[in-house]
Design a protein around this motif. Structure first.
Motif, mmCIF file in Angstrom:
data_model
loop_
_atom_site.group_PDB
_atom_site.id
_atom_site.type_symbol
_atom_site.label_atom_id
_atom_site.label_comp_id
_atom_site.label_asym_id
_atom_site.label_seq_id
_atom_site.Cartn_x
_atom_site.Cartn_y
_atom_site.Cartn_z
ATOM 1 N N SER A 185 -41.092 -6.256 6.367
ATOM 2 C CA SER A 185 -42.106 -7.022 5.636
ATOM 3 C C SER A 185 -43.128 -7.531 6.661
ATOM 4 O O SER A 185 -43.625 -6.733 7.441
ATOM 5 C CB SER A 185 -41.426 -8.163 4.857
ATOM 6 N N LYS A 186 -43.373 -8.819 6.681
ATOM 7 C CA LYS A 186 -44.271 -9.472 7.644
ATOM 8 C C LYS A 186 -45.449 -8.601 8.105
ATOM 9 O O LYS A 186 -46.475 -8.575 7.467
ATOM 10 C CB LYS A 186 -43.465 -9.988 8.835
ATOM 11 N N SER A 187 -45.306 -7.869 9.234
ATOM 12 C CA SER A 187 -46.455 -7.132 9.793
ATOM 13 C C SER A 187 -46.647 -5.754 9.183
ATOM 14 O O SER A 187 -47.472 -4.979 9.670
ATOM 15 C CB SER A 187 -46.306 -6.995 11.310
ATOM 16 N N GLY A 247 -28.071 -16.052 12.355
ATOM 17 C CA GLY A 247 -28.914 -15.101 11.611
ATOM 18 C C GLY A 247 -29.844 -15.830 10.648
ATOM 19 O O GLY A 247 -29.500 -16.881 10.111
ATOM 20 N N PHE A 248 -31.028 -15.254 10.437
ATOM 21 C CA PHE A 248 -31.956 -15.789 9.420
ATOM 22 C C PHE A 248 -32.437 -14.623 8.567
ATOM 23 O O PHE A 248 -32.968 -13.638 9.082
ATOM 24 C CB PHE A 248 -33.162 -16.491 10.064
ATOM 25 N N HIS A 249 -32.270 -14.757 7.240
ATOM 26 C CA HIS A 249 -32.649 -13.652 6.358
ATOM 27 C C HIS A 249 -33.461 -14.098 5.154
ATOM 28 O O HIS A 249 -33.656 -13.313 4.228
ATOM 29 C CB HIS A 249 -31.380 -12.904 5.913
ATOM 30 N N GLY A 250 -33.923 -15.350 5.142
ATOM 31 C CA GLY A 250 -34.725 -15.824 4.023
ATOM 32 C C GLY A 250 -34.038 -16.977 3.313
ATOM 33 O O GLY A 250 -32.880 -17.308 3.611
ATOM 34 N N VAL A 251 -34.754 -17.578 2.345
ATOM 35 C CA VAL A 251 -34.225 -18.795 1.733
ATOM 36 C C VAL A 251 -34.031 -18.717 0.218
ATOM 37 O O VAL A 251 -33.733 -19.729 -0.407
ATOM 38 C CB VAL A 251 -35.079 -20.037 2.115
ATOM 39 N N VAL A 261 -27.801 -7.512 9.924
ATOM 40 C CA VAL A 261 -27.971 -7.940 11.317
ATOM 41 C C VAL A 261 -29.423 -7.815 11.762
ATOM 42 O O VAL A 261 -30.138 -6.917 11.314
ATOM 43 C CB VAL A 261 -27.021 -7.101 12.223
ATOM 44 N N GLU A 262 -29.838 -8.743 12.618
ATOM 45 C CA GLU A 262 -31.137 -8.628 13.304
ATOM 46 C C GLU A 262 -30.854 -8.152 14.729
ATOM 47 O O GLU A 262 -29.910 -8.648 15.355
ATOM 48 C CB GLU A 262 -31.822 -9.995 13.402
ATOM 49 N N THR A 263 -31.667 -7.260 15.251
ATOM 50 C CA THR A 263 -31.433 -6.797 16.626
ATOM 51 C C THR A 263 -31.854 -7.864 17.636
ATOM 52 O O THR A 263 -31.296 -7.969 18.719
ATOM 53 C CB THR A 263 -32.210 -5.501 16.917
ATOM 54 N N PRO A 268 -42.995 -8.885 -2.921
ATOM 55 C CA PRO A 268 -43.779 -8.767 -1.691
ATOM 56 C C PRO A 268 -43.284 -9.511 -0.452
ATOM 57 O O PRO A 268 -43.786 -9.270 0.632
ATOM 58 C CB PRO A 268 -45.135 -9.341 -2.108
ATOM 59 N N THR A 269 -42.315 -10.408 -0.567
ATOM 60 C CA THR A 269 -41.951 -11.171 0.631
ATOM 61 C C THR A 269 -40.682 -10.623 1.268
ATOM 62 O O THR A 269 -39.967 -9.808 0.671
ATOM 63 C CB THR A 269 -41.718 -12.661 0.284
ATOM 64 N N GLY A 270 -40.390 -11.108 2.456
ATOM 65 C CA GLY A 270 -39.221 -10.630 3.181
ATOM 66 C C GLY A 270 -37.935 -10.859 2.411
ATOM 67 O O GLY A 270 -37.084 -9.973 2.311
ATOM 68 N N THR A 271 -37.818 -12.043 1.863
ATOM 69 C CA THR A 271 -36.563 -12.366 1.171
ATOM 70 C C THR A 271 -36.361 -11.466 -0.048
ATOM 71 O O THR A 271 -35.227 -11.163 -0.415
ATOM 72 C CB THR A 271 -36.506 -13.878 0.822
ATOM 73 N N ASN A 272 -37.435 -10.988 -0.659
ATOM 74 C CA ASN A 272 -37.312 -10.030 -1.775
ATOM 75 C C ASN A 272 -36.645 -8.741 -1.302
ATOM 76 O O ASN A 272 -35.815 -8.158 -2.001
ATOM 77 C CB ASN A 272 -38.681 -9.668 -2.364
ATOM 78 N N VAL A 285 -30.084 -3.328 8.755
ATOM 79 C CA VAL A 285 -30.834 -3.992 9.824
ATOM 80 C C VAL A 285 -32.028 -4.690 9.184
ATOM 81 O O VAL A 285 -32.837 -4.064 8.503
ATOM 82 C CB VAL A 285 -31.275 -3.012 10.931
ATOM 83 N N ASP A 286 -32.074 -5.995 9.376
ATOM 84 C CA ASP A 286 -33.194 -6.789 8.886
ATOM 85 C C ASP A 286 -34.258 -6.793 9.988
ATOM 86 O O ASP A 286 -34.144 -7.516 10.977
ATOM 87 C CB ASP A 286 -32.715 -8.209 8.563
ATOM 88 N N ASP A 287 -35.270 -5.933 9.808
ATOM 89 C CA ASP A 287 -36.321 -5.768 10.825
ATOM 90 C C ASP A 287 -37.609 -6.478 10.385
ATOM 91 O O ASP A 287 -38.706 -6.078 10.784
ATOM 92 C CB ASP A 287 -36.579 -4.267 11.061
ATOM 93 N N ILE A 288 -37.437 -7.491 9.560
ATOM 94 C CA ILE A 288 -38.606 -8.165 8.988
ATOM 95 C C ILE A 288 -39.452 -8.862 10.065
ATOM 96 O O ILE A 288 -40.670 -8.777 10.047
ATOM 97 C CB ILE A 288 -38.143 -9.140 7.880
ATOM 98 N N GLN A 289 -38.790 -9.492 11.022
ATOM 99 C CA GLN A 289 -39.561 -10.192 12.056
ATOM 100 C C GLN A 289 -39.796 -9.353 13.307
ATOM 101 O O GLN A 289 -40.868 -9.411 13.896
ATOM 102 C CB GLN A 289 -38.881 -11.510 12.445
ATOM 103 N N VAL A 290 -38.814 -8.564 13.715
ATOM 104 C CA VAL A 290 -38.996 -7.865 14.992
ATOM 105 C C VAL A 290 -39.247 -6.361 14.841
ATOM 106 O O VAL A 290 -39.279 -5.639 15.828
ATOM 107 C CB VAL A 290 -37.827 -8.146 15.980
#
Ligand SMILES: Cc1ncc(COP(=O)(O)O)c(C=O)c1O
Length: 434
Positions: free
Chosen positions: A263-265, A135-139, A201-203, A107-111, A234-239
């Protein structure tokens, strides 16, 4: 706060920035146990794009619970999941012509990121993945290997392998095209960089300091990927989910990534859920090969379905986000302009859509101080960037215009207070104002 300090791990973060005990929340307003209200320009780090306890989503969630709808379902077929797939098919796949298949990882972004990396390696038979500076993609360890920030990387305890970092758009100044730079490494058989399985990549780099990739840069990156048979993730988890105005943050760039993480929203209600979107030809998983107990958060499916059907059916939500984004831009530009002229403090407005903020590259400590001053005045917002030098405004996309203006008034006042104090200190230290 005593119990938190006594028995909760030292790893806690946000409760140090916002030291109060929250009780309820509605829309863009949080309330604490002293009945104090706070405007929320943080939105669960981009998880509450439709606000806290959004009434449209809440109605569906409550109804589902009342009817004893199935809550936990692994990856079994459920009515709730069918409705979500139908809503996604109609509002996103069909309406936007992105014919992706969906995978529900943990269920989380990093998954979702872990699944994306694994799939890209499986499809191409290669291991190296290109990630970008800041870049940030999870921990979790696979995602952490793609995350640039030393603070997080230091926590790994093992070597973070199978990734190569390349400069993001603008990292080496405005005149150096960093896709061309990457191209040189890819085409040169003696560059020391193995041909990658993918780039991730994050946009807009949400955690990395609101750095934006230009649409042209994203298009060139996509072209390079196609030429060398490299997958574009494209990691669109935050934006994603509307943060920049459109459902996907890359729609305006006109690109079609091979894999997208969301993920997130996505659930829209703060319920954990993530998805991996992939081109059909890349869906080469064997049944059950990548699994997880919490892939079937059916309550999150219910709220996600309500959000997709209500907000993403037409284009009016995008227009409403654009209106708010423009107000945000104008007010932030105004604050920056004043800081430069009145306080001789250099700063810059960064970001896109409803993910914008102010960067204090030369005086990073100011960002933290301003966020603290804002919290004392009833506004919640956080910093981002390697040195926490960027004030990041992530208000809910549904925020009332009056609340948006009120939050920005608090930010302005906090900036004036902190910058004014600094000016006085500098004046005292040098005997003259600089
Ligand atoms: C772009 C991006 N990817 C991945 C993640 C990781 O998501 P999670 O914290 O849910 O694991 C985040 C979290 O902030 C993120 O912003």
């Amino acid at each position: 706060m005593d119990i938190f300090e006594r028995i909760e791990s030292e790893v806690r973060g946000y409760c140090r920035s916002f030291p109060t005990v929250f009780t309820t929340a509605k829309g863009a307003v949080l309330r604490d146990e002293n009945d104090r209200e706070y405007l929320d320009f943080f939105a669960g780090a981009g998880t509450l794009n439709y606000g806290h306890n959004n009434p449209i989503l809440k109605e569906q969630v409550l109804e589902y619970i009342k009817e004893d709808g199935l809550l936990h379902g692994l990856d079994m077929a459920t009515e709730a999941k069918r409705s979500l797939l139908e809503a996604f098919d109609r509002n996103i796949r069909w309406a936007r012509k992105y014919e992706y298949k969906l995978q529900f990882p943990g269920p989380t972004g990093t998954n979702a990121v872990e699944a994306a990396l694994k799939l890209a390696r499986k499809v191409t038979g290669r291991s190296n993945i290109i990630s970008f500076t800041n870049g940030f993609h999870g921990v979790s360890l696979g995602s952490l290997a793609m995350t640039a920030n030393q603070h997080f990387r230091d926590g790994a305890g093992v070597d973070l392998a199978n990734s190569s970092f390349m400069p993001y758009d603008g990292y080496l100044g405005p005149d150096l095209d960093t896709v061309e730079y990457l191209r040189r490494f890819i085409e040169d058989k003696s560059s020391g960089i193995d041909l990658p399985a993918a780039v991730i990549v994050e946009t807009v780099q949400g955690e990395g300091g609101l750095n934006c990739a230009s649409f042209e840069w994203l298009q060139c990156l996509e072209k390079l990927c196609r030429e060398y048979d490299i997958l574009m993730i494209v990691d669109d988890i935050q934006v994603g989910c509307g943060r920049t105005g459109t459902f996907f943050s890359f729609e305006e760039a006109g690109i079609k990534p091979d894999i997208v993480t969301l993920s997130k929203s996505l659930s829209g209600y703060g319920l954990p859920m993530s998805v991996l979107l992939m081109r059909a030809e890349h869906d080469i998983w064997k049944p059950g090969e990548h699994n997880g107990t919490f892939r079937g958060n059916n309550l999150a499916f219910v709220s996600a379905t309500a959000a997709l059907n209500h907000y993403w059916r037409g284009t009016s939500f995008t227009r409403s986000i654009q209106e708010r984004s423009q107000i945000l831009r104008n007010r932030l530009e105004d604050m920056c302009g004043r800081l430069l002229t009145d306080d001789e403090t250099s700063c810059e407005v960064r970001g896109r859509g409803m993910a914008q903020g102010i960067a204090f590259t030369e005086t990073p400590e100011l960002a933290q101080k301003i966020c603290k001053a804002a919290f004392e005045r009833g506004l919640i917002l956080e910093t981002s960037g390697a040195e926490g030098q960027v004030i990041k405004c992530l208000a809910p996309l549904t925020i009332e215009l009056g609340e948006l203006e009120a939050g920005l008034d608090i930010l302005k006042e906090s900036i004036e207070t902190v910058a004014g104090k600094r000016k006085r200190t500098l004046g005292t230290a040098s005997g003259t104002l600089v």
